[in-house]
Scaffold this motif. Structure first.
Motif, PDB file in Angstrom:
ATOM      1  N   GLU A 119      18.486 -11.365   7.667  1.00 13.89           N
ATOM      2  CA  GLU A 119      17.273 -11.359   6.841  1.00 13.89           C
ATOM      3  C   GLU A 119      16.582 -12.721   6.801  1.00 13.89           C
ATOM      4  N   PRO A 120      17.316 -13.851   6.643  1.00 12.68           N
ATOM      5  CA  PRO A 120      16.614 -15.149   6.654  1.00 12.68           C
ATOM      6  C   PRO A 120      15.897 -15.420   7.972  1.00 12.68           C
ATOM      7  N   LEU A 121      16.450 -14.937   9.082  1.00 12.26           N
ATOM      8  CA  LEU A 121      15.806 -15.118  10.377  1.00 12.26           C
ATOM      9  C   LEU A 121      14.526 -14.304  10.455  1.00 12.26           C
ATOM     10  N   LEU A 122      14.564 -13.080   9.936  1.00 15.48           N
ATOM     11  CA  LEU A 122      13.375 -12.234   9.954  1.00 15.48           C
ATOM     12  C   LEU A 122      12.277 -12.805   9.061  1.00 15.48           C
ATOM     13  N   GLU A 123      12.666 -13.304   7.905  1.00 15.19           N
ATOM     14  CA  GLU A 123      11.677 -13.842   6.977  1.00 15.19           C
ATOM     15  C   GLU A 123      11.026 -15.111   7.510  1.00 15.19           C
ATOM     16  N   ALA A 124      11.745 -15.866   8.345  1.00 14.88           N
ATOM     17  CA  ALA A 124      11.204 -17.116   8.878  1.00 14.88           C
ATOM     18  C   ALA A 124      10.424 -16.914  10.172  1.00 14.88           C
ATOM     19  N   ALA A 125      10.484 -15.712  10.743  1.00 17.10           N
ATOM     20  CA  ALA A 125       9.865 -15.468  12.050  1.00 17.10           C
ATOM     21  C   ALA A 125       8.350 -15.393  11.952  1.00 17.10           C
ATOM     22  N   ASP A 126       7.685 -15.855  13.018  1.00 21.63           N
ATOM     23  CA  ASP A 126       6.242 -15.664  13.121  1.00 21.63           C
ATOM     24  C   ASP A 126       5.900 -14.199  13.358  1.00 21.63           C
ATOM     25  N   GLN A 127       6.713 -13.531  14.172  1.00 19.88           N
ATOM     26  CA  GLN A 127       6.507 -12.125  14.487  1.00 19.88           C
ATOM     27  C   GLN A 127       7.867 -11.426  14.539  1.00 19.88           C
ATOM     28  N   VAL A 128       7.888 -10.157  14.135  1.00 21.24           N
ATOM     29  CA  VAL A 128       9.114  -9.354  14.186  1.00 21.24           C
ATOM     30  C   VAL A 128       8.814  -8.083  14.967  1.00 21.24           C
ATOM     31  N   VAL A 129       9.671  -7.766  15.942  1.00 23.91           N
ATOM     32  CA  VAL A 129       9.532  -6.548  16.730  1.00 23.91           C
ATOM     33  C   VAL A 129      10.730  -5.658  16.446  1.00 23.91           C
ATOM     34  N   LEU A 130      10.464  -4.467  15.955  1.00 23.22           N
ATOM     35  CA  LEU A 130      11.514  -3.482  15.712  1.00 23.22           C
ATOM     36  C   LEU A 130      11.497  -2.479  16.858  1.00 23.22           C
ATOM     37  N   VAL A 131      12.638  -2.293  17.517  1.00 23.53           N
ATOM     38  CA  VAL A 131      12.745  -1.416  18.688  1.00 23.53           C
ATOM     39  C   VAL A 131      13.456  -0.143  18.279  1.00 23.53           C
ATOM     40  N   ALA A 132      12.829   1.023  18.547  1.00 21.58           N
ATOM     41  CA  ALA A 132      13.417   2.302  18.169  1.00 21.58           C
ATOM     42  C   ALA A 132      13.086   3.351  19.220  1.00 21.58           C
ATOM     43  N   ARG A 133      13.957   4.328  19.352  1.00 20.52           N
ATOM     44  CA  ARG A 133      13.663   5.476  20.202  1.00 20.52           C
ATOM     45  C   ARG A 133      12.532   6.295  19.594  1.00 20.52           C
ATOM     46  N   GLY A 134      11.924   7.138  20.415  1.00 23.02           N
ATOM     47  CA  GLY A 134      10.746   7.869  19.973  1.00 23.02           C
ATOM     48  C   GLY A 134      11.001   9.227  19.358  1.00 23.02           C
ATOM     49  N   GLY A 135      12.246   9.598  19.103  1.00 25.18           N
ATOM     50  CA  GLY A 135      12.532  10.902  18.522  1.00 25.18           C
ATOM     51  C   GLY A 135      12.415  10.920  17.013  1.00 25.18           C
ATOM     52  N   ALA A 136      12.503  12.131  16.452  1.00 22.75           N
ATOM     53  CA  ALA A 136      12.380  12.292  15.003  1.00 22.75           C
ATOM     54  C   ALA A 136      13.518  11.588  14.267  1.00 22.75           C
ATOM     55  N   VAL A 159      10.428   3.389  22.101  1.00 25.10           N
ATOM     56  CA  VAL A 159      10.929   3.507  23.468  1.00 25.10           C
ATOM     57  C   VAL A 159      11.089   4.969  23.858  1.00 25.10           C
ATOM     58  N   GLY A 160      10.506   5.330  24.995  1.00 29.14           N
ATOM     59  CA  GLY A 160      10.698   6.665  25.540  1.00 29.14           C
ATOM     60  C   GLY A 160       9.734   7.688  24.976  1.00 29.14           C
ATOM     61  N   PRO A 161       9.905   8.960  25.388  1.00 24.44           N
ATOM     62  CA  PRO A 161       9.000  10.029  24.927  1.00 24.44           C
ATOM     63  C   PRO A 161       9.000  10.138  23.406  1.00 24.44           C
ATOM     64  N   CYS A 162       7.829  10.400  22.852  1.00 27.29           N
ATOM     65  CA  CYS A 162       7.699  10.504  21.401  1.00 27.29           C
ATOM     66  C   CYS A 162       6.738  11.636  21.062  1.00 27.29           C
ATOM     67  N   PRO A 163       7.130  12.541  20.175  1.00 26.44           N
ATOM     68  CA  PRO A 163       6.241  13.657  19.820  1.00 26.44           C
ATOM     69  C   PRO A 163       5.125  13.271  18.870  1.00 26.44           C
ATOM     70  N   TYR A 164       5.124  12.021  18.417  1.00 27.06           N
ATOM     71  CA  TYR A 164       4.142  11.590  17.421  1.00 27.06           C
ATOM     72  C   TYR A 164       3.214  10.532  18.010  1.00 27.06           C
ATOM     73  N   SER A 165       1.974  10.554  17.580  1.00 23.77           N
ATOM     74  CA  SER A 165       1.018   9.544  18.027  1.00 23.77           C
ATOM     75  C   SER A 165       1.240   8.252  17.262  1.00 23.77           C
ATOM     76  N   ARG A 178       1.129  -2.009  13.517  1.00 24.37           N
ATOM     77  CA  ARG A 178       1.124  -2.143  14.974  1.00 24.37           C
ATOM     78  C   ARG A 178       2.268  -1.344  15.583  1.00 24.37           C
ATOM     79  N   VAL A 179       1.909  -0.364  16.391  1.00 22.41           N
ATOM     80  CA  VAL A 179       2.881   0.467  17.097  1.00 22.41           C
ATOM     81  C   VAL A 179       2.536   0.428  18.580  1.00 22.41           C
ATOM     82  N   ILE A 180       3.512   0.135  19.424  1.00 26.49           N
ATOM     83  CA  ILE A 180       3.268   0.065  20.860  1.00 26.49           C
ATOM     84  C   ILE A 180       4.321   0.895  21.599  1.00 26.49           C
ATOM     85  N   PRO A 181       3.905   1.802  22.494  1.00 28.32           N
ATOM     86  CA  PRO A 181       4.876   2.594  23.246  1.00 28.32           C
ATOM     87  C   PRO A 181       5.472   1.788  24.391  1.00 28.32           C
ATOM     88  N   VAL A 182       6.761   1.994  24.638  1.00 25.77           N
ATOM     89  CA  VAL A 182       7.462   1.373  25.761  1.00 25.77           C
ATOM     90  C   VAL A 182       8.108   2.493  26.555  1.00 25.77           C
TER      91      VAL A 182
END
Length: 270
Positions: free
Chosen positions: A122-139, A164-170, A182-186
């Motif tokens: 948590e201290p690393l996340l709070e001090a970051a300029d930007q945080v990227v959360l990586v998740a699969r695209g399923g429900a 990451v990967g196929p996602c049923p949601y826009s 901000r959401v970006i598909p990978v």
């Protein structure tokens, strides 16, 4: 998720485009992968950085950097939860954050691969300029993302969700449901992941070369992060006008992006 961090490092804006070559730091409390994956020695590693963080003059992060086969560079962690958890806690302290952020003479970006969201990071996340959360695209994985209550996090305005990967949601549906702007598909790109284990995928290209979809998507993310963190203006003093031996003070620190994951993202797929 570690693969996503390495891909970001491989396609980060070059010095010619106004960027500074980043450093990936494996700051995962569960232990590192890169040391085994690339057959690297046990030292230098994250443990060396953590041990030095409490000293009055901890030195440059570059002293613990390993060069990876495809042109990226990284501070790797040893396998195993015990030593890495202790190292991450030290890194999240005032001395460790000082090493990661550098001082007024330091330019560039540190990409922290922090594993899953938890108390240790948590201290690393709070001090970051930007945080990227990586998740699969399923429900299921996206439901797990919602359980974190990201809209209430202190860093939500600095958060990007990489799906990451196929996602049923826009992207619009995900933004509305999770409160993440901000959401970006990978793409799920097995060939692109394999290319990360080849020599210098970011190097010189022949005519007609088409970059893998993974690197194409992550390049867009890298440019967004570099612009948001101000790294596009961080190339001052780099290039042929810089005296030999001055690289260590120029290439580490001032901006930082943390990458975190949620359950369901398998290594090698991100």
């Amino acid at each position: 998720m570690t693969t996503t961090a390495l891909a970001l490092a491989a396609v980060w804006p070059s010095e010619a485009d106004g960027g500074v070559r980043p450093v990936v730091v494996e700051a995962d409390s569960s232990g590192g992968d890169l040391m085994i994956r690339f057959g690297l020695p046990t030292s230098p590693s994250l443990l060396d950085v953590a041990a030095a963080s409490g000293k009055p003059y901890p030195g440059s992060l570059l002293g613990a950097v390993s060069e990876l086969p495809f042109g990226a560079r990284a501070v790797v962690a040893v396998p195993g939860r015990g030593p890495c958890r202790a190292a991450v806690r030290l890194l999240a302290g005032e001395g460790g954050l000082g090493v990661l952020l550098g001082d007024d003479r330091d330019l560039g970006t540190v990409l922290l691969d922090v594993g899953r969201i938890g108390e240790d990071v948590e201290p690393l996340l709070e001090a970051a300029d930007q945080v990227v959360l990586v998740a699969r695209g399923g429900a299921e994985p996206l439901t797990q993302v919602s359980a974190y209550g990201l809209s209430a996090c202190a860093y939500v305005s600095r958060l990007t969700l990489a799906v990451v990967g196929p996602c049923p949601y826009s992207a619009a549906e995900i933004t509305t449901a999770l409160g993440v702007e901000r959401v970006i598909p990978v793409p799920w790109d097995a060939k692109g992941v394999a290319a990360m284990n080849s020599p210098r995928p970011g190097g010189r290209r022949t005519a007609g070369f088409r970059p893998p979809p993974l690197l194409t998507a992550v390049r867009k993310l890298a440019r967004q992060l570099a612009k948001s963190s101000g790294d596009e203006t961080g190339a001052a003093g780099t290039g042929s006008d810089r005296a030999p031996g001055s690289c260590g003070r120029q290439l580490v620190g001032r901006s930082r992006a943390d990458l975190v994951e949620v359950p369901g993202v398998e290594e090698g797929a991100s």
